[in-house]
Enzyme design. Structure first.
Site, mmCIF file in Angstrom:
data_model
loop_
_atom_site.group_PDB
_atom_site.id
_atom_site.type_symbol
_atom_site.label_atom_id
_atom_site.label_comp_id
_atom_site.label_asym_id
_atom_site.label_seq_id
_atom_site.Cartn_x
_atom_site.Cartn_y
_atom_site.Cartn_z
ATOM 1 N N GLU A 34 -5.683 22.255 -15.343
ATOM 2 C CA GLU A 34 -5.829 20.922 -14.757
ATOM 3 C C GLU A 34 -6.413 19.973 -15.796
ATOM 4 O O GLU A 34 -7.393 20.314 -16.462
ATOM 5 C CB GLU A 34 -6.735 21.009 -13.516
ATOM 6 C CG GLU A 34 -7.166 19.689 -12.928
ATOM 7 C CD GLU A 34 -6.003 18.752 -12.588
ATOM 8 O OE1 GLU A 34 -5.074 19.177 -11.892
ATOM 9 O OE2 GLU A 34 -6.051 17.588 -13.026
ATOM 10 N N ALA A 49 -3.296 12.448 4.994
ATOM 11 C CA ALA A 49 -3.812 13.768 5.395
ATOM 12 C C ALA A 49 -3.268 14.233 6.749
ATOM 13 O O ALA A 49 -3.962 14.899 7.515
ATOM 14 C CB ALA A 49 -5.337 13.771 5.395
ATOM 15 N N ILE A 50 -2.021 13.877 7.013
ATOM 16 C CA ILE A 50 -1.386 14.345 8.244
ATOM 17 C C ILE A 50 -0.630 15.643 7.954
ATOM 18 O O ILE A 50 0.095 15.722 6.954
ATOM 19 C CB ILE A 50 -0.352 13.315 8.769
ATOM 20 C CG1 ILE A 50 -0.972 11.921 8.932
ATOM 21 C CG2 ILE A 50 0.293 13.792 10.071
ATOM 22 C CD1 ILE A 50 -1.824 11.714 10.121
ATOM 23 N N HIS A 52 2.347 17.015 9.066
ATOM 24 C CA HIS A 52 3.475 16.485 9.833
ATOM 25 C C HIS A 52 4.194 17.595 10.592
ATOM 26 O O HIS A 52 4.330 18.715 10.084
ATOM 27 C CB HIS A 52 4.473 15.799 8.887
ATOM 28 C CG HIS A 52 3.937 14.540 8.284
ATOM 29 N ND1 HIS A 52 3.727 13.402 9.031
ATOM 30 C CD2 HIS A 52 3.561 14.237 7.017
ATOM 31 C CE1 HIS A 52 3.241 12.450 8.235
ATOM 32 N NE2 HIS A 52 3.131 12.933 7.024
ATOM 33 N N VAL A 177 -2.024 19.503 -20.472
ATOM 34 C CA VAL A 177 -0.863 20.128 -21.107
ATOM 35 C C VAL A 177 -0.109 19.055 -21.886
ATOM 36 O O VAL A 177 0.269 18.019 -21.335
ATOM 37 C CB VAL A 177 0.042 20.809 -20.058
ATOM 38 C CG1 VAL A 177 1.353 21.266 -20.687
ATOM 39 C CG2 VAL A 177 -0.677 21.999 -19.426
ATOM 40 N N ARG A 320 1.971 8.023 -4.466
ATOM 41 C CA ARG A 320 2.918 9.085 -4.124
ATOM 42 C C ARG A 320 3.774 9.404 -5.354
ATOM 43 O O ARG A 320 4.247 8.481 -6.014
ATOM 44 C CB ARG A 320 3.855 8.627 -3.005
ATOM 45 C CG ARG A 320 3.156 8.172 -1.729
ATOM 46 C CD ARG A 320 4.190 7.528 -0.806
ATOM 47 N NE ARG A 320 3.632 7.030 0.434
ATOM 48 C CZ ARG A 320 3.110 5.827 0.597
ATOM 49 N NH1 ARG A 320 3.038 4.992 -0.426
ATOM 50 N NH2 ARG A 320 2.664 5.436 1.776
ATOM 51 N N CYS A 411 -28.436 13.093 1.614
ATOM 52 C CA CYS A 411 -27.553 12.013 2.094
ATOM 53 C C CYS A 411 -27.807 11.843 3.590
ATOM 54 O O CYS A 411 -27.504 12.755 4.374
ATOM 55 C CB CYS A 411 -26.093 12.381 1.826
ATOM 56 S SG CYS A 411 -24.900 11.378 2.748
ATOM 57 N N CYS A 413 -26.479 9.364 5.535
ATOM 58 C CA CYS A 413 -25.283 8.949 6.284
ATOM 59 C C CYS A 413 -24.564 10.169 6.853
ATOM 60 O O CYS A 413 -24.116 10.177 7.988
ATOM 61 C CB CYS A 413 -24.308 8.207 5.386
ATOM 62 S SG CYS A 413 -24.891 6.666 4.711
ATOM 63 N N CYS A 457 -27.787 8.267 -2.127
ATOM 64 C CA CYS A 457 -27.835 9.665 -2.585
ATOM 65 C C CYS A 457 -27.376 9.912 -4.009
ATOM 66 O O CYS A 457 -27.685 10.946 -4.581
ATOM 67 C CB CYS A 457 -27.048 10.557 -1.637
ATOM 68 S SG CYS A 457 -25.280 10.212 -1.630
HETATM 69 C C1 FAD Z 1 -0.465 7.213 0.178
HETATM 70 C C2 FAD Z 1 -0.011 8.627 0.412
HETATM 71 C C3 FAD Z 1 0.080 9.148 1.700
HETATM 72 C C4 FAD Z 1 0.509 10.455 1.900
HETATM 73 N N1 FAD Z 1 0.436 10.991 3.143
HETATM 74 C C5 FAD Z 1 0.791 12.282 3.333
HETATM 75 C C6 FAD Z 1 0.611 12.895 4.597
HETATM 76 O O1 FAD Z 1 0.039 12.307 5.519
HETATM 77 N N2 FAD Z 1 1.054 14.166 4.760
HETATM 78 C C7 FAD Z 1 1.673 14.849 3.760
HETATM 79 O O2 FAD Z 1 2.107 15.970 3.999
HETATM 80 N N3 FAD Z 1 1.804 14.309 2.527
HETATM 81 C C8 FAD Z 1 1.355 13.060 2.288
HETATM 82 N N4 FAD Z 1 1.452 12.505 1.052
HETATM 83 C C9 FAD Z 1 2.080 13.271 -0.020
HETATM 84 C C10 FAD Z 1 1.116 14.275 -0.631
HETATM 85 O O3 FAD Z 1 -0.131 13.696 -0.897
HETATM 86 C C11 FAD Z 1 1.754 14.817 -1.916
HETATM 87 O O4 FAD Z 1 3.046 15.282 -1.606
HETATM 88 C C12 FAD Z 1 0.944 15.959 -2.518
HETATM 89 O O5 FAD Z 1 -0.417 15.633 -2.597
HETATM 90 C C13 FAD Z 1 1.486 16.281 -3.902
HETATM 91 O O6 FAD Z 1 0.704 17.319 -4.419
HETATM 92 P P1 FAD Z 1 0.872 17.787 -5.907
HETATM 93 O O7 FAD Z 1 -0.018 18.970 -6.075
HETATM 94 O O8 FAD Z 1 2.314 17.939 -6.247
HETATM 95 O O9 FAD Z 1 0.381 16.553 -6.781
HETATM 96 P P2 FAD Z 1 -1.107 16.137 -7.215
HETATM 97 O O10 FAD Z 1 -2.062 16.271 -6.125
HETATM 98 O O11 FAD Z 1 -1.000 14.821 -7.891
HETATM 99 O O12 FAD Z 1 -1.480 17.248 -8.281
HETATM 100 C C14 FAD Z 1 -0.944 17.254 -9.581
HETATM 101 C C15 FAD Z 1 -2.068 17.643 -10.530
HETATM 102 O O13 FAD Z 1 -1.530 17.803 -11.827
HETATM 103 C C16 FAD Z 1 -2.483 17.339 -12.762
HETATM 104 N N5 FAD Z 1 -1.778 17.057 -14.012
HETATM 105 C C17 FAD Z 1 -0.885 16.066 -14.246
HETATM 106 N N6 FAD Z 1 -0.458 16.119 -15.509
HETATM 107 C C18 FAD Z 1 -1.082 17.168 -16.100
HETATM 108 C C19 FAD Z 1 -1.053 17.721 -17.406
HETATM 109 N N7 FAD Z 1 -0.292 17.196 -18.384
HETATM 110 N N8 FAD Z 1 -1.842 18.789 -17.658
HETATM 111 C C20 FAD Z 1 -2.638 19.323 -16.698
HETATM 112 N N9 FAD Z 1 -2.698 18.828 -15.442
HETATM 113 C C21 FAD Z 1 -1.928 17.766 -15.149
HETATM 114 C C22 FAD Z 1 -3.053 16.105 -12.076
HETATM 115 O O14 FAD Z 1 -4.292 15.715 -12.609
HETATM 116 C C23 FAD Z 1 -3.134 16.561 -10.633
HETATM 117 O O15 FAD Z 1 -4.392 17.122 -10.313
HETATM 118 C C24 FAD Z 1 0.961 11.223 0.810
HETATM 119 C C25 FAD Z 1 0.827 10.718 -0.492
HETATM 120 C C26 FAD Z 1 0.286 9.453 -0.691
HETATM 121 C C27 FAD Z 1 -0.006 8.996 -2.079
#
Ligand code: FAD
Length: 494
Positions: A34, A49-50, A52, A177, A320, A411, A413, A457
């Site tokens: 990471e 955070a739903i 679905h 990476v 997203r 904390c 709150c 806090c």
């Molecule tokens: C506004 C919004 C609302 C949403 N609502 C929902 C919802 O209600 N329900 C739902 O199911 N989904 C929802 N989503 C979608 C959901 O959040 C994503 O599909 C999901 O979090 C993607 O996860 P991920 O692990 O692929 O990406 P991320 O959580 O972004 O994880 C990717 C990780 O890779 C790391 N990384 C990137 N590049 C490198 C590198 N070169 N080297 C090492 N590490 C790296 C990043 O730092 C990060 O920690 C929503 C998204 C958004 C933004």
């Protein structure tokens, strides 16, 4: 048998879920890499955070999304129990206000049938207002989906990583990476800012940056992941308006609509917007006046009343990771052999993550011929931090007798004790988090998530971090590159 060396790039919900599932087998030696100082700081931290139900996915257009969303919704019931992740299952209401919206909304009844999502039905005004009196009485009706839930998204990633590490996964934070080494069309490892890591299999779960990692392996230079911003308001716990169900307006082609929900921690949250940003804006998590006003107006339409703006405790935005055509790219490749994409995982990616993890496991098994021998002593369980807030007075009394730090509140709150902060520090160290940040403590203990947003806090937490890690106080960080206690609400107001 020599285990297969696996590097997973990205400790978001997708990468950490894959790490947990691979940790069930003797076949793999997994390193989760990471770039940030902590896990779950990408899209997985700031979202609605739903969990679905899956009735909004079109199986003809997005068959994988439809299938893995439904399976993920079921798996989360087991994972949240095993890992003590805060979750609730109130069901959701897609509320319509006119005939056109009603027609649009009813489409989801058909999709629910196609996707085999149980219990989805139309409810009309009388029943709707009984189900949730916080809805605007001018609503005509809604599509009710009883299997929707809401989760603590950042705590989910933390819990999954703790469990994966307990089962043998190595976490490497602050390691970006920068390259994927391929020799004779075979993956050999990754170049990171912390050095080279050898690997037979590299799994790309880098969210917004998963296009870059894919290009590093020589895969599809035309594949791009675009940031699509979503903005929110979060209100104090202490407001009158607390929707019982997960409410939202009818979806548009790019978003599931604006939600009004009571979060798992008891706050009213409204949002998000859906705004495509330029490709180079992958860190652009500021909010905008225009976006927030849109959320406010849509929420006024959705709810009977909104709390006064003085009850807002923060605004925030998440990005997203939007892939071309909304298609997740989950694939194991022949060339280079050993490279696996779990890329461009946009919504409902959080919901689907546990199912994506099993899907990736099966891709690896089939493509690379892995036998999959289950570990005899794999531990599915992880217990949560002991929290004073959840205890009765008698239980708190017993805790304090054993450890007086439970009697010192850090904390007010969120009622978080010193003992909880210390436990969080110890857990971070055990998981392999190198830099103990104030945000890391916030996401584990909830200290700083309340009305004062850390004004009270933060410095106390900074002192404890310094005391329990030996890092000088002036070097304690809030998050990456933000030293000291950072901006706090009281300072911002003055
Ligand atoms: C506004 C919004 C609302 C949403 N609502 C929902 C919802 O209600 N329900 C739902 O199911 N989904 C929802 N989503 C979608 C959901 O959040 C994503 O599909 C999901 O979090 C993607 O996860 P991920 O692990 O692929 O990406 P991320 O959580 O972004 O994880 C990717 C990780 O890779 C790391 N990384 C990137 N590049 C490198 C590198 N070169 N080297 C090492 N590490 C790296 C990043 O730092 C990060 O920690 C929503 C998204 C958004 C933004």
């Amino acid at each position: 048998m020599m285990p297969i060396k696996v590097v997973i790039v990205g400790a978001g919900i997708v990468g950490s879920s894959i790490a947990r599932v691979l940790s069930m087998y003797e076949d793999f030696d997994v390193t989760l890499v990471e770039k940030e100082p902590d896990v779950g700081w990408g899209s997985s931290k700031a979202n609605t955070a739903i969990i679905h139900p899956g009735h909004e996915e079109e199986p003809d257009v997005h068959p994988l999304r439809a299938r893995l969303c439904r399976e993920g919704n079921i798996l989360w019931r087991q994972w949240t129990r095993e890992l003590s992740i805060p979750v609730k299952w109130p069901g959701e209401l897609m509320v319509f206000f006119n005939e056109e919206e009603e027609k649009n909304a009813k489409k989801y009844i058909e999709l629910a049938k196609l996707n085999k999502i149980p219990g989805v039905r139309v409810v009309y005004r009388n029943e709707l207002l009984q189900m949730d009196p916080s809805i605007n009485p001018s609503a005509l009706g809604a599509i009710y989906a009883p299997t929707a839930g809401t989760i603590s998204s950042f705590e989910a990633v933390i819990a999954i990583v703790e469990n994966a590490v307990e089962n043998g996964v190595k976490l490497l934070t602050e390691a970006e990476v920068r390259g994927v080494k391929v020799v004779d069309k075979k993956v050999k490892g990754v170049e990171t800012t912390k050095g080279f890591i050898e690997a037979d299999i590299v799994i790309n779960a880098a969210g917004l940056y998963s296009d870059k990692i894919s290009h590093m392996a020589g895969i599809d230079s035309g594949f791009v992941v675009r940031p699509r911003r979503g903005e929110y308001f979060l209100f104090d716990e202490n407001v009158r308006v607390k929707p019982e169900k997960l409410l939202h307006t009818t979806p548009t082609p790019i978003t599931k609509g604006v939600y009004a929900i009571t979060t798992i921690h008891g706050n009213l949250m409204i949002g998000p917007t859906a705004e495509d940003l330029p490709m180079d804006a992958k860190d652009e998590t500021s909010t905008s006046e225009k976006g927030l006003e849109y959320v406010w107006k849509e929420s006024e339409r959705l709810l009977k009343e909104l709390p006064p703006r003085t009850k807002i405790i923060r605004t925030f935005a998440g990005l997203r990771p939007e892939p071309p055509g909304g298609h997740w790219r989950i694939e194991a490749y022949d060339d280079p052999w050993g490279f696996v994409n779990a890329a461009g995982i946009r919504s409902p990616g959080f919901t689907a993550a546990p199912a994506i993890a099993y899907y990736v496991l099966n891709l690896i098994k089939d493509k690379y011929g892995v036998s999959l021998v289950k570990k005899k002593h794999w531990n599915p369980y992880r217990s949560d931090i002991v929290r004073v807030k959840d205890k009765s007075l008698q239980e708190i009394d017993e805790l304090i007798r054993k450890n007086p730090d439970y009697g010192e509140i850090i904390c007010y709150c969120k009622t978080v004790s010193k003992a909880e902060v210390i436990e969080a520090i110890e857990r971070m160290k055990k998981a392999g988090v190198k830099t103990i940040t104030i945000d890391g403590i916030k996401f584990r203990t909830r200290a700083g998530l309340g009305m004062c947003q850390g004004s009270f806090c933060r410095w106390r937490i900074a002192l404890l971090i310094s005391q329990y890690t030996g890092v000088p106080l002036y070097q304690v960080v809030v998050k990456k590159d933000l030293y000291g206690v950072g901006e706090v609400k009281a300072l911002l107001k003055s």
